[in-house]
Write an enzyme that holds these catalytic residues in place. Sequence first.
Site, short mmCIF file in Angstrom:
data_model
loop_
_atom_site.label_atom_id
_atom_site.label_comp_id
_atom_site.label_asym_id
_atom_site.label_seq_id
_atom_site.Cartn_x
_atom_site.Cartn_y
_atom_site.Cartn_z
N ARG A 57 -5.26 5.94 -8.08
CA ARG A 57 -4.91 7.36 -8.12
C ARG A 57 -4.90 7.88 -9.57
NH1 ARG A 57 0.43 7.54 -4.45
NH2 ARG A 57 0.30 9.76 -4.97
N LEU A 91 0.87 -1.17 0.00
CA LEU A 91 0.00 0.00 0.00
C LEU A 91 0.91 1.22 0.00
CD1 LEU A 91 -2.76 -0.79 2.69
CD2 LEU A 91 -2.94 -1.02 0.21
N ASP A 92 0.52 2.27 -0.73
CA ASP A 92 1.30 3.51 -0.72
C ASP A 92 1.37 4.04 0.72
OD1 ASP A 92 1.56 3.43 -3.46
OD2 ASP A 92 -0.14 4.76 -3.84
N ARG A 93 2.41 4.81 0.98
CA ARG A 93 2.62 5.36 2.33
C ARG A 93 1.36 6.02 2.89
NH1 ARG A 93 7.89 8.55 4.08
NH2 ARG A 93 7.51 8.57 6.30
N THR A 105 -1.80 5.70 1.93
CA THR A 105 -3.02 4.90 1.85
C THR A 105 -3.12 4.06 3.12
OG1 THR A 105 -2.83 4.76 -0.56
CG2 THR A 105 -4.27 3.17 0.51
#
Length: 301
Positions: free
Chosen positions: A242, A141-143, A145
Amino acid sequence: MKQGHNKGSKHNQKVEEFRVNERIELLPYLLEVLSNRSRNSVKSMLTRGQVLVDNQIQTLHNLQLAPGQLVTIRKYKIVEKTEFKGITILHEDEDIIVINKESGLLSIASEKEKQLTAYRQLMNHVKHQNPKNRIYIVHRLDRDTSGVMMFAKNEKTKKKLQDNWKDTVNERKYVALVEGKVQKLEGTISSWLVEGKNHKVYSKQHAPDGKHAVTHYKVLQSNSKYSLLEVELETGRKNQIRVHMQDLGHSIVGDKKYGSKSNPIGRLGLHAQVLAFTHPTTKKSLKFMTEIPKVFFGTSK
């Protein structure tokens, strides 16, 4: 004084054991039975929690020992029990760990941050149980998110999950808070994603060098400024949601990289709400659902 000295394995961990036969303080006792080690080395072993008296970790240099007590010296450094920051364990068994990750915490190390990551904390957690334990990245997961994320606890499970990800994962849903009022109540976005040299992902209608990405969305609630969407991934590409929200003309709030002009909630408006999958070993169906951050609802009412 070295009566009862036993080198060997205890609970599959290398240890040395000594039976005390006279009253003496712990540090002088250790210096005698470990005469091949320096004073600083022995003191370090105490500090690291490698010395146990009657199976209790002891760190006091002047602890008074009595005849008959058992002194155990572990050959490995003890990893302190992890106090988690930014993660909550939802499920753990012999093969997997499922967590709820908060926004702002890296999944794995980056150039700038190597210590405070979900991966590092979970590695410390499993090593506390057994120093030989490890965890393995399955997906990210992105930082910024938040939400549900899974790790494997052995290489065999990691390989099973990564090789069969599409068949193993039964449901993967996110919620996204986006800018503007989304007019079409549900829809599908399909494109080819290509990563540029600056690590930004670009969406193209046809790109032989790109990866096909499909995202389904449904409006949960909206007002004139913001919409809350349920987003389901058919494919799992880097930055897919995104980029596709930008394609839709409604960037995720707080996502400057992909066109956002506002940030009313002080974080990225993306949360991994649901992860459902078939367990790679037991073959049982598991489903983990986390609460949608309340601030998402408040902004889009």
